[in-house]
Design a protein around this motif. Structure first.
Motif, PDB file in Angstrom:
ATOM      1  N   ASP A  27      -4.331   8.237   2.908  1.00 24.92           N
ATOM      2  CA  ASP A  27      -5.738   8.220   2.514  1.00 24.92           C
ATOM      3  C   ASP A  27      -6.038   7.142   1.479  1.00 24.92           C
ATOM      4  O   ASP A  27      -7.165   6.644   1.406  1.00 24.92           O
ATOM      5  CB  ASP A  27      -6.146   9.588   1.950  1.00 24.92           C
ATOM      6  CG  ASP A  27      -6.172  10.668   3.024  1.00 24.92           C
ATOM      7  OD1 ASP A  27      -6.247  10.310   4.225  1.00 24.92           O
ATOM      8  OD2 ASP A  27      -6.128  11.855   2.659  1.00 24.92           O
ATOM      9  N   ASP A  28      -5.045   6.806   0.650  1.00 26.98           N
ATOM     10  CA  ASP A  28      -5.278   5.839  -0.421  1.00 26.98           C
ATOM     11  C   ASP A  28      -4.859   4.423  -0.033  1.00 26.98           C
ATOM     12  O   ASP A  28      -4.686   3.555  -0.894  1.00 26.98           O
ATOM     13  CB  ASP A  28      -4.548   6.262  -1.692  1.00 26.98           C
ATOM     14  CG  ASP A  28      -3.025   6.267  -1.514  1.00 26.98           C
ATOM     15  OD1 ASP A  28      -2.561   6.210  -0.348  1.00 26.98           O
ATOM     16  OD2 ASP A  28      -2.302   6.339  -2.529  1.00 26.98           O
ATOM     17  N   SER A  29      -4.717   4.169   1.280  1.00 32.18           N
ATOM     18  CA  SER A  29      -4.330   2.832   1.708  1.00 32.18           C
ATOM     19  C   SER A  29      -5.459   2.143   2.454  1.00 32.18           C
ATOM     20  O   SER A  29      -6.374   2.794   2.980  1.00 32.18           O
ATOM     21  CB  SER A  29      -3.081   2.883   2.602  1.00 32.18           C
ATOM     22  OG  SER A  29      -3.379   3.499   3.838  1.00 32.18           O
ATOM     23  N   SER A  55      -2.358  -0.578  -0.992  1.00 31.05           N
ATOM     24  CA  SER A  55      -3.016   0.508  -1.725  1.00 31.05           C
ATOM     25  C   SER A  55      -4.443   0.100  -2.071  1.00 31.05           C
ATOM     26  O   SER A  55      -4.711  -1.067  -2.385  1.00 31.05           O
ATOM     27  CB  SER A  55      -2.253   0.812  -3.019  1.00 31.05           C
ATOM     28  OG  SER A  55      -0.905   1.112  -2.749  1.00 31.05           O
ATOM     29  N   ARG A  56      -5.344   1.036  -2.046  1.00 31.44           N
ATOM     30  CA  ARG A  56      -6.743   0.731  -2.374  1.00 31.44           C
ATOM     31  C   ARG A  56      -6.871   0.143  -3.775  1.00 31.44           C
ATOM     32  O   ARG A  56      -7.744  -0.678  -4.038  1.00 31.44           O
ATOM     33  CB  ARG A  56      -7.611   1.996  -2.261  1.00 31.44           C
ATOM     34  CG  ARG A  56      -7.902   2.416  -0.836  1.00 31.44           C
ATOM     35  CD  ARG A  56      -8.859   3.590  -0.777  1.00 31.44           C
ATOM     36  NE  ARG A  56      -9.157   3.946   0.603  1.00 31.44           N
ATOM     37  CZ  ARG A  56     -10.151   3.436   1.329  1.00 31.44           C
ATOM     38  NH1 ARG A  56     -10.932   2.520   0.771  1.00 31.44           N
ATOM     39  NH2 ARG A  56     -10.353   3.816   2.555  1.00 31.44           N
ATOM     40  N   SER A  57      -6.005   0.556  -4.669  1.00 31.98           N
ATOM     41  CA  SER A  57      -6.072   0.063  -6.047  1.00 31.98           C
ATOM     42  C   SER A  57      -5.757  -1.424  -6.145  1.00 31.98           C
ATOM     43  O   SER A  57      -6.043  -2.050  -7.172  1.00 31.98           O
ATOM     44  CB  SER A  57      -5.107   0.850  -6.931  1.00 31.98           C
ATOM     45  OG  SER A  57      -3.767   0.689  -6.472  1.00 31.98           O
TER      46      SER A  57
END
Length: 233
Positions: free
Chosen positions: A51-53, A77-79
């Motif tokens: 989900d966070d990619s 990663s979204r970050s």
């Protein structure tokens, strides 16, 4: 907002993640892309993506000899996303198109501006504009994104696209407010096919068949008469 065809720039650690997510023979291409500070392109998530990619793509120019096109799928990663931009507006790409296309593209850009719409470009013409590399070939299409906000804009924009397609090799998608994208040629065919016709709608979550009326309901009617006409469909 991350949507299909969005342009994505990464933080340094994001590039390391991108490189680690790809096959070993992609390393040189990814490093060259990073060094030139070129954007990647957002794509629909892989089925096993966290989900966070973010799932991204890097498309290389056609090989001069084989004419094959290599596309590299990446994950980060979204970050690690540093910047997100919308796809290029058509006006930004005209100077990078073949001269034979430029007058008709400029005319289409002006006509769409007249109805309050901004056409955006993805695919070969966008990549050639962004990188300066030779993506366009004699068989290339012009991939356009048209995101209408009202029923009137949808219908008038479709008319303009159909007229321009008589002079230009146009392709691309309609993008509705809910994020669903439909090939505009498929939409035009469905409009002539009757109530039972469904269109293939893509978004960041998947693909499904939808009735055109479901998608038209997302657009704002601009007058009472339009609202009445839509209710009668």
């Amino acid at each position: 907002m991350l949507a299909r065809h969005s342009l994505i720039w990464l933080h340094p650690e994001g590039w390391r993640e991108a490189e680690a997510s790809a096959a070993a023979d992609c390393t040189d291409a990814i490093r060259q892309w990073r060094q030139a500070d070129r954007p990647l392109v957002a794509r629909r998530p892989d089925a096993d993506a966290a989900d966070d990619s973010c799932c991204l793509g890097l498309a290389l120019p056609p090989d001069p000899e084989s004419k094959s096109k290599r596309r590299i799928g990446l994950r980060v990663s979204r970050s690690q996303v540093r910047r997100i931009d919308a796809p290029l507006a058509i006006g930004q790409t005209i100077g990078y198109a073949p001269q034979s296309w430029q007058p008709a593209l400029a005319r289409l850009d002006g006509q769409c501006g007249g109805i309050g719409a901004t056409l955006r470009v993805f695919g070969s013409l966008a990549l050639q504009t962004l990188t300066g590399l030779p993506y366009l070939t004699p068989s290339s299409d012009i991939d356009l994104l048209f995101a209408p906000v009202s029923l009137r804009q949808l219908d008038e924009g479709m008319r303009l696209l159909a007229e321009a397609a008589e002079q230009l090799p146009l392709d691309g998608e309609l993008v509705f407010p809910g994020g669903q994208a439909v090939a505009w040629k498929e939409w035009a065919n469905a409009a002539c096919a009757g109530d039972g016709m469904r269109v293939l709608a893509k978004d960041m979550h998947g693909v499904r068949l939808m009735k055109p009326a479901e998608l038209r309901m997302q657009l704002e009617p601009e007058s009472k008469s339009e609202l009445e006409a839509e209710a009668a469909r």
